[in-house]
Design a protein around this motif. Structure first.
Motif, short mmCIF file in Angstrom:
data_model
loop_
_atom_site.label_atom_id
_atom_site.label_comp_id
_atom_site.label_asym_id
_atom_site.label_seq_id
_atom_site.Cartn_x
_atom_site.Cartn_y
_atom_site.Cartn_z
N LEU A 102 0.85 -1.30 -0.06
CA LEU A 102 -0.04 0.09 0.01
C LEU A 102 1.00 1.16 0.08
O LEU A 102 0.50 2.23 -0.58
N LEU A 103 1.91 1.37 0.79
CA LEU A 103 2.79 2.45 0.74
C LEU A 103 3.34 2.72 -0.47
O LEU A 103 3.54 4.01 -1.03
N VAL A 104 4.01 1.60 -1.23
CA VAL A 104 4.64 1.75 -2.66
C VAL A 104 3.31 2.08 -3.63
O VAL A 104 3.54 3.14 -4.44
N TRP A 105 2.42 1.62 -3.28
CA TRP A 105 1.24 2.04 -4.30
C TRP A 105 0.85 3.22 -4.25
O TRP A 105 0.45 4.07 -5.32
N ASP A 267 11.49 -6.79 -2.92
CA ASP A 267 10.41 -7.50 -3.88
C ASP A 267 10.39 -6.61 -5.11
O ASP A 267 9.53 -5.85 -5.05
N ALA A 268 11.15 -7.02 -6.23
CA ALA A 268 10.93 -6.19 -7.42
C ALA A 268 9.42 -6.42 -7.98
O ALA A 268 9.03 -5.59 -8.56
N ASP A 269 9.04 -7.82 -7.74
CA ASP A 269 7.69 -7.71 -8.34
C ASP A 269 6.39 -6.89 -7.61
O ASP A 269 5.96 -6.49 -8.39
N LEU A 270 6.88 -6.52 -6.41
CA LEU A 270 6.01 -5.92 -5.64
C LEU A 270 6.13 -4.46 -5.90
O LEU A 270 4.98 -3.91 -6.15
N TRP A 271 7.02 -3.89 -6.34
CA TRP A 271 7.38 -2.65 -6.88
C TRP A 271 6.80 -2.55 -8.26
O TRP A 271 6.05 -1.43 -8.56
N ARG A 272 6.99 -3.48 -9.05
CA ARG A 272 6.45 -3.15 -10.34
C ARG A 272 4.90 -3.28 -10.46
O ARG A 272 4.19 -2.56 -11.13
N ALA A 274 2.85 -2.78 -8.04
CA ALA A 274 2.42 -1.66 -7.65
C ALA A 274 2.24 -0.43 -8.36
O ALA A 274 1.24 0.34 -8.52
N LEU A 275 3.27 -0.34 -9.09
CA LEU A 275 3.32 0.84 -10.23
C LEU A 275 2.35 0.54 -11.15
O LEU A 275 1.44 1.66 -11.39
N THR A 276 2.19 -0.68 -11.70
CA THR A 276 1.13 -0.96 -13.03
C THR A 276 -0.16 -0.82 -12.18
O THR A 276 -1.09 -0.51 -12.96
N GLN A 277 -0.41 -1.30 -11.07
CA GLN A 277 -1.85 -1.31 -10.48
C GLN A 277 -2.16 0.21 -10.39
O GLN A 277 -3.44 0.27 -10.52
N ASN A 278 -1.25 1.04 -9.88
CA ASN A 278 -1.81 2.26 -9.77
C ASN A 278 -1.99 3.14 -11.05
O ASN A 278 -2.92 3.77 -11.25
N ALA A 279 -1.35 2.84 -12.09
CA ALA A 279 -1.40 3.20 -13.33
C ALA A 279 -2.78 2.59 -13.84
O ALA A 279 -3.47 3.18 -14.81
N TRP A 280 -3.07 1.35 -13.59
CA TRP A 280 -4.47 0.76 -14.08
C TRP A 280 -5.54 1.46 -13.47
O TRP A 280 -6.63 1.90 -13.99
N ASP A 281 -5.44 1.74 -12.16
CA ASP A 281 -6.34 2.34 -11.15
C ASP A 281 -6.79 3.77 -11.92
O ASP A 281 -8.08 3.75 -11.92
N THR A 282 -5.66 4.53 -11.96
CA THR A 282 -6.05 5.89 -12.40
C THR A 282 -6.04 6.03 -14.07
O THR A 282 -6.64 7.25 -14.23
N GLY A 283 -5.76 5.00 -14.61
CA GLY A 283 -5.61 5.13 -16.26
C GLY A 283 -4.65 6.06 -16.72
O GLY A 283 -4.34 6.40 -17.81
N ALA A 284 -3.45 6.13 -15.78
CA ALA A 284 -2.33 6.83 -16.31
C ALA A 284 -1.44 6.30 -17.69
O ALA A 284 -1.18 4.93 -17.20
#
Length: 634
Positions: A102-105, A267-272, A274-284
């Protein structure tokens, strides 16, 4: 006096033949006549006018700021919040909790999603073009392929997204005739029956068809749909969260969700993810906001919307995640399961955890009195919200085709055929569905990087000043902090995440779902699988970039030819028609003076009762009557 009343004044001016549309006509009551639809010469003229004080260049526009906000939320609020966010968060939760994710996200919301959303809003409102033509207009035709890649990415997302939307539509009907499950095994059986039946294909085609029907009329049909869908869904989400929070042991889910497991920071997968999920959430990065922003007015602030809509969207995701955790912990704690067993349940809801919402939410509503009605309403609203997101995805594709001269109705048919065909594979196989989700969600990192490159190549200070701060009216100023983030932080993020993912995948030789096999093998979410599909998309983009140039040349030739023909028709043919068209006799009115000899008729009782024209009479309109004001050009 309104525009129409001023144009229909009882004493219209006399226009000579050289003042027909195409020449500069006099300005009346703030309206300049720019173009004509049809001209009837003689005693009646029907002229469709287009006001020059509009900014849309022939496009529709959002009618209000509330309509803009709800439409932008409709772009992204949907199954990404309700289905994907709990699924990804559960994947990276362990016995210690999910707080690190959640913090990284949340960090990526501030230093990735919001800056890119501001870029999309600014480009769309300023250029009024699709993503492909925006690249060409701002940094040159050679960069059109970047816009093509983003368009292909969005088309691919829409093609498998409609399958997920079909799942929601199926469940909204399924529980009308079936009871809600009261055991986990029954809920899992319902989901397995669905993915192994022909219903995903049928629902996929229906959802694509409904979305295409909604965009067939442009923004005039998009805005009213979102005015109803988005508020209804938000009310359902808030009520469901409130109910889950006060279930027995529901608070244990909140505690676990916000507990840290600091070892997962590396964990690299967690960071990646988190980034893709936030982009997916917001449409960025998906250019959805760029497309909708082409319908925005200068008074509708892009900085306000670009800052608030991603934050509101992430709040919805957070509520959905807490709802799922509360529900799972409530059921499993009641059965006496340990934390390890509960975490396993969170990660194993169908193949690749794709069934988490479709298994856990029916169980939640089964515990509520009258929950069956709520479950039907919930999945129906999720379907509608997902439909609003699908509308924005397909609208981008249709908008691209429109910019290349293809009519909207034809572009809609083309997009329907492409989306339904590409999505069939995901509808037939849940493994392919998970693959497409992994490939193209991570593709949002590439798309966001391309939009960042566009702004830097165009001139980031020039973009901030001309496209946002000076172009907008009554908007917040875009701060210099945004310049620092886009110019320095975002490129490091995008490139750094891709390199970290590449190195980690090669060293660990595994993927996020722990499938056996090395990174170079074609597994569902393996590195090689992802890069292969990205490479194919880039090659298609470069090929289309080369092919677009002759298309644009042909389009320019057609425009020039049309202009030449109109000029010839206006200068040569219309004056001849005016001279030779006889004017019919109007019936006499009491008090009219008698007809003069110069207006003597040709043969009383003859079929052609026309007044004779004076010799060498210059062609002119005796009267201009405008029956309707139209938005169409000649």
């Amino acid at each position: 006096m309104s525009e129409k009343e001023s144009l229909l004044s009882p004493e219209p001016p006399i226009y000579s033949a050289t003042e027909l549309p195409g020449y500069k006509l006099p300005k009346r009551q703030g309206v300049v006549v720019k173009s004509a639809k049809t001209v009837w010469l003689g005693t009646k003229a029907v002229l469709g006018v287009q006001s020059s004080n509009g900014e849309d260049g022939g496009k529709g526009q959002f009618s209000s700021s509330l309509g803009v906000l709800l439409s932008m939320l409709g772009c992204v609020v949907g199954t990404g919040n309700i289905w994907r966010f709990p699924r990804i968060m559960a994947t990276h939760a362990d016995e210690g909790g999910a707080l690190v994710f959640l913090l990284v996200w949340f960090l990526f919301l501030l230093i990735w999603s919001i800056p890119i959303c501001l870029i999309e809003y600014g480009i769309g409102r300023y250029t009024k073009k699709s993503v492909i033509e925006s690249f060409a207009k701002m940094i040159g035709p050679s960069y059109r392929w970047m816009g093509v890649f983003i368009s292909l990415e969005t088309l691919a997302v829409g093609s498998f997204y409609s399958v997920l939307l079909g799942y929601c539509a199926y469940y909204s009907v399924f529980f009308i005739v079936n009871k809600l499950p009261d055991q986990l095994e029954i809920a899992e059986g319902h989901f397995d029956d669905l993915i192994n039946s022909p219903w995903p294909i049928i629902c996929h085609l229906i959802c694509i068809g409904l979305a295409c029907l909604a965009i067939s009329r442009g923004v005039s049909s998009i805005e009213p749909v979102n005015r109803i869908i988005v508020p209804t869904l938000l009310l359902i989400v808030v009520f469901t969260f409130y109910w889950a929070l006060f279930m027995p042991y529901g608070g244990m889910g909140i505690i676990h969700m916000f507990s840290p497991s600091w070892k997962s920071f590396g964990d690299a997968d967690l960071w990646r993810d988190a980034l893709t999920q936030n982009a997916w959430d917001t449409g960025a990065g998906g250019a959805l906001f760029l497309t909708y922003a082409t319908y925005m007015k200068r008074e509708q602030g892009v900085v306000k919307l670009g800052s608030t809509t991603p934050a509101l969207n992430n709040l919805v995701s957070l509520l959905c995640g807490m709802t799922v955790f509360c529900n799972v912990f409530s059921f499993e704690y009641y059965k006496g399961s340990s934390i390890t067993e509960i975490v396993d349940v969170l990660k194993t809801n169908g193949p690749f955890n794709t069934g988490i919402t479709f298994i856990q939410m029916p169980l939640l509503y089964g515990s509520i009195s009258g929950g069956r009605c709520l479950a039907i309403l919930f999945f129906f609203c999720v379907t509608l919200a997902g439909l609003s997101s699908l509308i924005s995805i397909l609208e981008l594709c249709v908008h691209v085709l429109e910019d290349f001269g293809i009519r909207r109705w034809l572009g809609t048919i083309i997009v329907f055929i492409l989306s339904s065909s590409i999505g069939l594979a995901s509808a037939l196989s849940n493994t392919i569905f998970a693959n497409q989700d992994a490939v193209w969600s991570q593709g949002l990192i590439v798309c966001g990087s391309l939009l960042i490159f566009l702004v830097i190549r165009y001139g980031i200070f020039k973009f901030r000043k001309e496209c946002v701060n000076e172009y907008g009216i009554n908007d917040w100023p875009l701060p210099y902090l945004w310049v620092f983030i886009v110019l320095i932080v975002c490129p490091i993020e995008g490139i750094g995440m891709l390199i970290w993912w590449l190195i980690d995948s090669i060293i660990n030789a595994s993927d996020p779902y722990e499938e056996p096999g090395a990174w170079w093998m074609f597994h569902t979410t393996s590195l090689f699988m992802v890069f292969t599909q990205w490479t194919i998309a880039i090659c298609i983009s470069l090929l289309l970039n080369w092919y677009i140039k002759p298309i644009k040349r042909i389009k320019r030739f057609n425009i020039e030819f049309t202009k030449s023909f109109r000029s010839y028709f206006r200068d040569r043919i219309l004056p001849w028609i005016i001279i030779h068209e006889p004017e019919p006799i109007l019936p006499p009115i009491d008090g009219d003076p008698p007809t003069t000899s110069s207006e003597a008729t040709i043969g009383e009782g003859s079929e052609n009762n026309y007044p004779m024209k004076k010799k060498n009479q210059s062609p002119s309109f005796r009267k201009l009557e405008i029956d309707d004001i139209k938005d169409e050009t000649l």
